[in-house]
Design an enzyme around this catalytic site. Structure first.
Site, PDB file in Angstrom:
ATOM      1  N   LYS A   1       0.845  -1.185   0.000  1.00 46.00           N
ATOM      2  CA  LYS A   1       0.000   0.000   0.000  1.00 46.00           C
ATOM      3  C   LYS A   1       0.882   1.236   0.000  1.00 46.00           C
ATOM      4  O   LYS A   1       1.954   1.241   0.609  1.00 46.00           O
ATOM      5  CB  LYS A   1      -0.912   0.009   1.234  1.00 46.00           C
ATOM      6  CG  LYS A   1      -1.861  -1.177   1.309  1.00 46.00           C
ATOM      7  CD  LYS A   1      -2.665  -1.154   2.598  1.00 46.00           C
ATOM      8  CE  LYS A   1      -3.558  -2.378   2.709  1.00 46.00           C
ATOM      9  NZ  LYS A   1      -4.304  -2.416   3.984  1.00 46.00           N
TER      10      LYS A   1
ATOM     11  N   ARG B   1       6.557   1.917   6.883  1.00 47.94           N
ATOM     12  CA  ARG B   1       6.159   1.235   8.106  1.00 47.94           C
ATOM     13  C   ARG B   1       7.034  -0.013   8.256  1.00 47.94           C
ATOM     14  O   ARG B   1       7.142  -0.819   7.338  1.00 47.94           O
ATOM     15  CB  ARG B   1       4.694   0.820   8.040  1.00 47.94           C
ATOM     16  CG  ARG B   1       4.232   0.092   9.295  1.00 47.94           C
ATOM     17  CD  ARG B   1       2.865  -0.528   9.117  1.00 47.94           C
ATOM     18  NE  ARG B   1       2.442  -1.229  10.323  1.00 47.94           N
ATOM     19  CZ  ARG B   1       1.431  -2.092  10.367  1.00 47.94           C
ATOM     20  NH1 ARG B   1       0.744  -2.362   9.272  1.00 47.94           N
ATOM     21  NH2 ARG B   1       1.112  -2.682  11.500  1.00 47.94           N
TER      22      ARG B   1
ATOM     23  N   ASP C   1       6.598   0.023  14.250  1.00 46.76           N
ATOM     24  CA  ASP C   1       5.381  -0.280  14.989  1.00 46.76           C
ATOM     25  C   ASP C   1       5.656  -0.570  16.459  1.00 46.76           C
ATOM     26  O   ASP C   1       4.758  -0.488  17.289  1.00 46.76           O
ATOM     27  CB  ASP C   1       4.680  -1.492  14.357  1.00 46.76           C
ATOM     28  CG  ASP C   1       3.327  -1.134  13.779  1.00 46.76           C
ATOM     29  OD1 ASP C   1       2.793  -0.063  14.127  1.00 46.76           O
ATOM     30  OD2 ASP C   1       2.793  -1.922  12.986  1.00 46.76           O
TER      31      ASP C   1
ATOM     32  N   LEU D   1      -8.701  -2.864  16.709  1.00 51.07           N
ATOM     33  CA  LEU D   1      -9.427  -4.097  16.413  1.00 51.07           C
ATOM     34  C   LEU D   1      -9.611  -4.237  14.912  1.00 51.07           C
ATOM     35  O   LEU D   1     -10.450  -3.575  14.295  1.00 51.07           O
ATOM     36  CB  LEU D   1     -10.800  -4.091  17.105  1.00 51.07           C
ATOM     37  CG  LEU D   1     -10.805  -3.798  18.612  1.00 51.07           C
ATOM     38  CD1 LEU D   1     -12.221  -3.854  19.159  1.00 51.07           C
ATOM     39  CD2 LEU D   1      -9.892  -4.759  19.357  1.00 51.07           C
ATOM     40  N   GLY D   2      -8.792  -5.091  14.306  1.00 47.64           N
ATOM     41  CA  GLY D   2      -8.917  -5.435  12.900  1.00 47.64           C
ATOM     42  C   GLY D   2      -8.783  -6.936  12.779  1.00 47.64           C
ATOM     43  O   GLY D   2      -9.219  -7.673  13.659  1.00 47.64           O
ATOM     44  N   ASN D   3      -8.184  -7.416  11.692  1.00 46.38           N
ATOM     45  CA  ASN D   3      -7.872  -8.846  11.641  1.00 46.38           C
ATOM     46  C   ASN D   3      -6.841  -9.184  12.710  1.00 46.38           C
ATOM     47  O   ASN D   3      -6.879 -10.243  13.330  1.00 46.38           O
ATOM     48  CB  ASN D   3      -7.352  -9.233  10.259  1.00 46.38           C
ATOM     49  CG  ASN D   3      -7.215 -10.733  10.109  1.00 46.38           C
ATOM     50  OD1 ASN D   3      -8.136 -11.487  10.423  1.00 46.38           O
ATOM     51  ND2 ASN D   3      -6.061 -11.189   9.651  1.00 46.38           N
TER      52      ASN D   3
ATOM     53  N   LEU E   1     -15.426 -10.910  10.448  1.00 42.60           N
ATOM     54  CA  LEU E   1     -16.507 -10.793  11.426  1.00 42.60           C
ATOM     55  C   LEU E   1     -17.868 -10.664  10.757  1.00 42.60           C
ATOM     56  O   LEU E   1     -18.873 -11.163  11.276  1.00 42.60           O
ATOM     57  CB  LEU E   1     -16.243  -9.589  12.335  1.00 42.60           C
ATOM     58  CG  LEU E   1     -17.226  -9.407  13.488  1.00 42.60           C
ATOM     59  CD1 LEU E   1     -17.106 -10.554  14.489  1.00 42.60           C
ATOM     60  CD2 LEU E   1     -17.003  -8.070  14.183  1.00 42.60           C
TER      61      LEU E   1
ATOM     62  N   GLU F   1     -13.780   0.647  14.339  1.00 46.58           N
ATOM     63  CA  GLU F   1     -14.426   1.819  13.751  1.00 46.58           C
ATOM     64  C   GLU F   1     -15.801   1.512  13.173  1.00 46.58           C
ATOM     65  O   GLU F   1     -16.676   2.388  13.151  1.00 46.58           O
ATOM     66  CB  GLU F   1     -13.546   2.387  12.635  1.00 46.58           C
ATOM     67  CG  GLU F   1     -12.203   2.914  13.097  1.00 46.58           C
ATOM     68  CD  GLU F   1     -11.271   3.205  11.932  1.00 46.58           C
ATOM     69  OE1 GLU F   1     -11.775   3.449  10.815  1.00 46.58           O
ATOM     70  OE2 GLU F   1     -10.041   3.170  12.122  1.00 46.58           O
TER      71      GLU F   1
END
Length: 415
Positions: free
Chosen positions: A15, A106, A163, A223-225, A297, A347
């Protein structure tokens, strides 16, 4: 004005974002601007075919790119094609790539040696390579992104933003495992991850609450994967749920989070290989493993609506794991001023926020159901009378990296 290209290079996707900012904006900007350009390369379905997607303020472009070999050679060509959209065609924003002032990357693991963004040089690259042992899925890809950009833009300085850096000040009691101390001194300790996100959303929370970050005690929930929680005291990470690797902590999409290490010993004695255990804890567990449906989810919720009891169990385990994780951070804070939800699930899943908070009323958490269900943007979703704020903040990791580049450029260069 400076032009910053931000890269997040992974093992199956890359990305990129482009920002323009004044050098001093790194220290003063609060509300992030939208990127001028965003690009994505995704070769996760086929190593010889990459899906290219590019978006600007008023243009969108997609294409399939092929390469007979794939691998590094393929990525080099695909990355050049991605960057070509900056200088030609309907998404053109630059006359040439030399207009890029600085490139920010990153980097997942910086170990204990990198506590702030650094300019990339041979020594930094060597260290990132050494740390690949700690993050074999991430650091090699991050490093490859730097190498490829050095070939494409050899005169443009590059910056590594780690990170793990936000968690570098974890107190010894938080970072030390109960193992022989010589292993600790050899580098086996809690490092924490998602630090770029946790730092940004804690700063944004202070702005929303109109209070100095230095006086706030927050728990930030990415909170993501992948999922992690962090206790932020006065702007400093003092405890976090991920550990030596991003596998630790709360239940995630495909990662197990904390489990009894004796389970792995048991499976080893039954003939499982290290590679099989790696797949088990990182790719086959979490929501996917318990539900047998998906790590997504949304698909689990759809299965619950169809009466799938295993999907319901996975959801309940997920919520309970997060509630327990939040509670475990309280001793590091002493009090709680705000709970912050961010990333894909944090989110966009009001039901998850509601169900987590239902079990935390004893903390003084009371949701405004309308603000939670129907509100938009960064906001406080707690009742006005509640003693603890509950915030939804859109994470802006790319912007945070661009801002770090701006801050680095505004510093005097030592000789």
């Amino acid at each position: 004005m400076i032009t910053v290209l931000v890269l997040n290079a992974g093992s199956s996707s890359l990305k990129a974002s482009l920002y323009r900012l004044a050098p001093e904006i790194g220290a003063t900007a609060v509300r992030p601007p939208a990127p001028l350009w965003q690009g994505l390369l995704d070769w996760g379905q086929n190593p010889t075919v990459a899906r290219l997607k590019v978006t600007t303020a008023n243009q969108h472009y997609e294409a399939n790119l092929t390469h007979p070999e794939g691998g590094i050679a393929g990525l080099r060509d695909w990355l050049k094609s991605l960057l070509d959209t900056l200088t030609s065609g309907q998404t053109k924003l630059l006359e040439n790539l030399a207009e890029i002032t600085i490139i920010g990357h990153r980097v997942v693991h910086g170990g204990s040696r990198y506590q702030a963004p650094v300019r990339v040089d041979a020594q930094v690259k060597a260290a990132i390579s050494e740390l690949s042992e700690y993050a074999p899925l991430h650091n090699p890809a991050n490093l490859l992104g730097m190498e490829l950009m050095a070939d494409i833009c050899p005169q443009t300085p590059q910056v590594a933003v780690f990170d793990t850096a936000f968690h570098a000040q974890l107190p010894a009691v938080a970072r030390t495992y109960a193992i022989p101390y010589e292993l600790t001194t050899a580098g086996i300790q809690r490092y924490g991850f998602h630090g770029i996100s946790h730092q940004y959303v804690s700063e944004r929370a202070a702005t929303l609450l109109q209070r100095p970050l230095a006086e706030l005690h927050l728990i930030t929930c990415h909170l993501g994967n992948g999922c992690s929680l962090t206790a932020v005291k006065g702007g400093v990470s003092v405890e976090t749920t991920m550990g030596f690797t991003p596998t630790a902590g709360v239940m995630m999409g495909t990662r197990c989070g904390d489990i009894d290490p004796g389970i792995l010993l048991y499976l080893l004695r039954r003939g499982w290989t290290v590679a099989e255990l790696d797949r088990l804890v990182n790719r086959q567990s979490g929501l996917l493993g318990v539900s047998g449906v998906s790590n997504d989810l949304r698909q689990i919720l759809a299965a619950i609506d169809q009466g799938n009891p295993q999907a319901q169990l996975a959801y309940d385990c997920f919520i309970y794991s997060l509630q327990r994780g939040i509670a475990s951070l309280l001793p590091a804070l002493g009090r709680l001023d705000g709970l912050v939800f961010t990333a894909g699930i944090g989110e966009n899943a009001p039901g998850v926020r509601r169900d987590i908070c239902r079990g935390l009323g004893w903390l003084g958490i009371e949701l405004d159901s309308t603000a939670n269900e129907k509100g938009q943007g960064d906001r406080n979703i707690a009742l006005p009378t509640a003693p603890v704020s509950v915030l939804v903040v859109q994470t802006q990791e790319d912007w945070a990296i661009a801002r770090a580049c701006g801050q680095l450029l505004s510093l005097p260069i030592s000789s």
